[in-house]
Design a protein around this motif. Structure first.
Motif, PDB file in Angstrom:
ATOM      1  N   VAL A 172      17.699  -2.557  -1.974  1.00 20.50           N
ATOM      2  CA  VAL A 172      18.604  -2.903  -3.068  1.00 20.50           C
ATOM      3  C   VAL A 172      18.408  -1.951  -4.247  1.00 20.50           C
ATOM      4  O   VAL A 172      19.363  -1.597  -4.930  1.00 20.50           O
ATOM      5  CB  VAL A 172      18.393  -4.369  -3.507  1.00 20.50           C
ATOM      6  N   HIS A 173      17.170  -1.521  -4.461  1.00 25.81           N
ATOM      7  CA  HIS A 173      16.856  -0.654  -5.592  1.00 25.81           C
ATOM      8  C   HIS A 173      16.891   0.830  -5.231  1.00 25.81           C
ATOM      9  O   HIS A 173      16.516   1.675  -6.047  1.00 25.81           O
ATOM     10  CB  HIS A 173      15.503  -1.034  -6.189  1.00 25.81           C
ATOM     11  N   GLY A 174      17.318   1.150  -4.003  1.00 27.00           N
ATOM     12  CA  GLY A 174      17.436   2.543  -3.589  1.00 27.00           C
ATOM     13  C   GLY A 174      16.111   3.264  -3.454  1.00 27.00           C
ATOM     14  O   GLY A 174      16.009   4.465  -3.709  1.00 27.00           O
ATOM     15  N   ILE A 175      15.106   2.530  -3.026  1.00 22.07           N
ATOM     16  CA  ILE A 175      13.752   3.068  -2.913  1.00 22.07           C
ATOM     17  C   ILE A 175      13.336   3.057  -1.447  1.00 22.07           C
ATOM     18  O   ILE A 175      13.673   2.129  -0.705  1.00 22.07           O
ATOM     19  CB  ILE A 175      12.776   2.207  -3.747  1.00 22.07           C
ATOM     20  N   ASP A 176      12.592   4.043  -1.025  1.00 26.39           N
ATOM     21  CA  ASP A 176      12.065   4.089   0.341  1.00 26.39           C
ATOM     22  C   ASP A 176      10.974   3.014   0.467  1.00 26.39           C
ATOM     23  O   ASP A 176       9.931   3.106  -0.187  1.00 26.39           O
ATOM     24  CB  ASP A 176      11.487   5.479   0.619  1.00 26.39           C
ATOM     25  N   GLY A 177      11.225   2.018   1.295  1.00 25.63           N
ATOM     26  CA  GLY A 177      10.289   0.905   1.462  1.00 25.63           C
ATOM     27  C   GLY A 177       8.934   1.328   1.984  1.00 25.63           C
ATOM     28  O   GLY A 177       7.903   0.785   1.568  1.00 25.63           O
ATOM     29  N   ASP A 178       8.918   2.308   2.884  1.00 28.03           N
ATOM     30  CA  ASP A 178       7.643   2.776   3.438  1.00 28.03           C
ATOM     31  C   ASP A 178       6.786   3.430   2.353  1.00 28.03           C
ATOM     32  O   ASP A 178       5.582   3.205   2.288  1.00 28.03           O
ATOM     33  CB  ASP A 178       7.878   3.768   4.586  1.00 28.03           C
ATOM     34  N   LEU A 179       7.427   4.236   1.509  1.00 32.86           N
ATOM     35  CA  LEU A 179       6.675   4.881   0.427  1.00 32.86           C
ATOM     36  C   LEU A 179       6.167   3.861  -0.583  1.00 32.86           C
ATOM     37  O   LEU A 179       5.057   3.990  -1.098  1.00 32.86           O
ATOM     38  CB  LEU A 179       7.539   5.932  -0.273  1.00 32.86           C
ATOM     39  N   LEU A 180       6.982   2.845  -0.852  1.00 27.33           N
ATOM     40  CA  LEU A 180       6.560   1.792  -1.776  1.00 27.33           C
ATOM     41  C   LEU A 180       5.343   1.053  -1.231  1.00 27.33           C
ATOM     42  O   LEU A 180       4.367   0.825  -1.949  1.00 27.33           O
ATOM     43  CB  LEU A 180       7.710   0.820  -2.041  1.00 27.33           C
ATOM     44  N   VAL A 181       5.372   0.708   0.039  1.00 31.38           N
ATOM     45  CA  VAL A 181       4.236   0.015   0.665  1.00 31.38           C
ATOM     46  C   VAL A 181       2.994   0.905   0.630  1.00 31.38           C
ATOM     47  O   VAL A 181       1.892   0.438   0.320  1.00 31.38           O
ATOM     48  CB  VAL A 181       4.587  -0.422   2.099  1.00 31.38           C
ATOM     49  N   GLU A 182       3.165   2.196   0.919  1.00 36.14           N
ATOM     50  CA  GLU A 182       2.031   3.125   0.855  1.00 36.14           C
ATOM     51  C   GLU A 182       1.432   3.161  -0.550  1.00 36.14           C
ATOM     52  O   GLU A 182       0.211   3.149  -0.706  1.00 36.14           O
ATOM     53  CB  GLU A 182       2.470   4.537   1.245  1.00 36.14           C
ATOM     54  N   LYS A 183       2.302   3.218  -1.550  1.00 37.72           N
ATOM     55  CA  LYS A 183       1.835   3.276  -2.939  1.00 37.72           C
ATOM     56  C   LYS A 183       1.059   2.010  -3.302  1.00 37.72           C
ATOM     57  O   LYS A 183      -0.002   2.073  -3.920  1.00 37.72           O
ATOM     58  CB  LYS A 183       3.024   3.466  -3.877  1.00 37.72           C
ATOM     59  N   ILE A 184       1.596   0.857  -2.927  1.00 41.20           N
ATOM     60  CA  ILE A 184       0.938  -0.418  -3.222  1.00 41.20           C
ATOM     61  C   ILE A 184      -0.403  -0.507  -2.519  1.00 41.20           C
ATOM     62  O   ILE A 184      -1.420  -0.876  -3.110  1.00 41.20           O
ATOM     63  CB  ILE A 184       1.840  -1.609  -2.872  1.00 41.20           C
ATOM     64  N   ASN A 185      -0.427  -0.161  -1.228  1.00 45.39           N
ATOM     65  CA  ASN A 185      -1.682  -0.228  -0.471  1.00 45.39           C
ATOM     66  C   ASN A 185      -2.724   0.750  -1.012  1.00 45.39           C
ATOM     67  O   ASN A 185      -3.916   0.426  -1.060  1.00 45.39           O
ATOM     68  CB  ASN A 185      -1.432  -0.017   1.022  1.00 45.39           C
ATOM     69  N   ALA A 186      -2.284   1.942  -1.429  1.00 45.46           N
ATOM     70  CA  ALA A 186      -3.223   2.916  -2.009  1.00 45.46           C
ATOM     71  C   ALA A 186      -3.797   2.374  -3.315  1.00 45.46           C
ATOM     72  O   ALA A 186      -5.001   2.505  -3.581  1.00 45.46           O
ATOM     73  CB  ALA A 186      -2.522   4.251  -2.237  1.00 45.46           C
ATOM     74  N   PHE A 187      -2.939   1.763  -4.126  1.00 47.58           N
ATOM     75  CA  PHE A 187      -3.395   1.167  -5.384  1.00 47.58           C
ATOM     76  C   PHE A 187      -4.428   0.076  -5.117  1.00 47.58           C
ATOM     77  O   PHE A 187      -5.485   0.039  -5.759  1.00 47.58           O
ATOM     78  CB  PHE A 187      -2.192   0.585  -6.145  1.00 47.58           C
ATOM     79  N   LEU A 188      -4.138  -0.799  -4.169  1.00 55.00           N
ATOM     80  CA  LEU A 188      -5.067  -1.904  -3.864  1.00 55.00           C
ATOM     81  C   LEU A 188      -6.372  -1.388  -3.265  1.00 55.00           C
ATOM     82  O   LEU A 188      -7.444  -1.928  -3.562  1.00 55.00           O
ATOM     83  CB  LEU A 188      -4.389  -2.912  -2.932  1.00 55.00           C
ATOM     84  N   ALA A 189      -6.300  -0.353  -2.441  1.00 58.62           N
ATOM     85  CA  ALA A 189      -7.504   0.197  -1.838  1.00 58.62           C
ATOM     86  C   ALA A 189      -8.401   0.869  -2.876  1.00 58.62           C
ATOM     87  O   ALA A 189      -9.620   0.886  -2.735  1.00 58.62           O
ATOM     88  CB  ALA A 189      -7.133   1.209  -0.748  1.00 58.62           C
TER      89      ALA A 189
END
Length: 67
Positions: A48-65
């Motif tokens: 909906v926001h025009g964002i690559d979902g895979d990249l978003l998940v990678e960014k979130i997981n990297a932040f949490l790690a």
């Protein structure tokens, strides 16, 4: 290590990892608490926001790690 997936709902994500809210806010997901977003998957919200979902998940997981 935390593992977020595109299938998680925004409600699950924020409920489990509230510290990722700023990441979502900075990409334009400002309605994190509204009822519709609570049942929306991360993949659906990214689309909906025009964002690559895979990249978003990678960014979130990297932040949490890195915590």
């Amino acid at each position: 290590m935390a593992q977020v997936s595109k299938d998680m709902t925004i409600g699950e994500l924020i409920g489990t990892y509230p510290e990722v809210a700023p990441i979502l806010m900075e990409i334009g997901m400002h309605c994190l608490g509204c009822p519709a977003s609570q049942a929306e998957s991360l993949a659906e919200a990214a689309m909906v926001h025009g964002i690559d979902g895979d990249l978003l998940v990678e960014k979130i997981n990297a932040f949490l790690a890195a915590k």
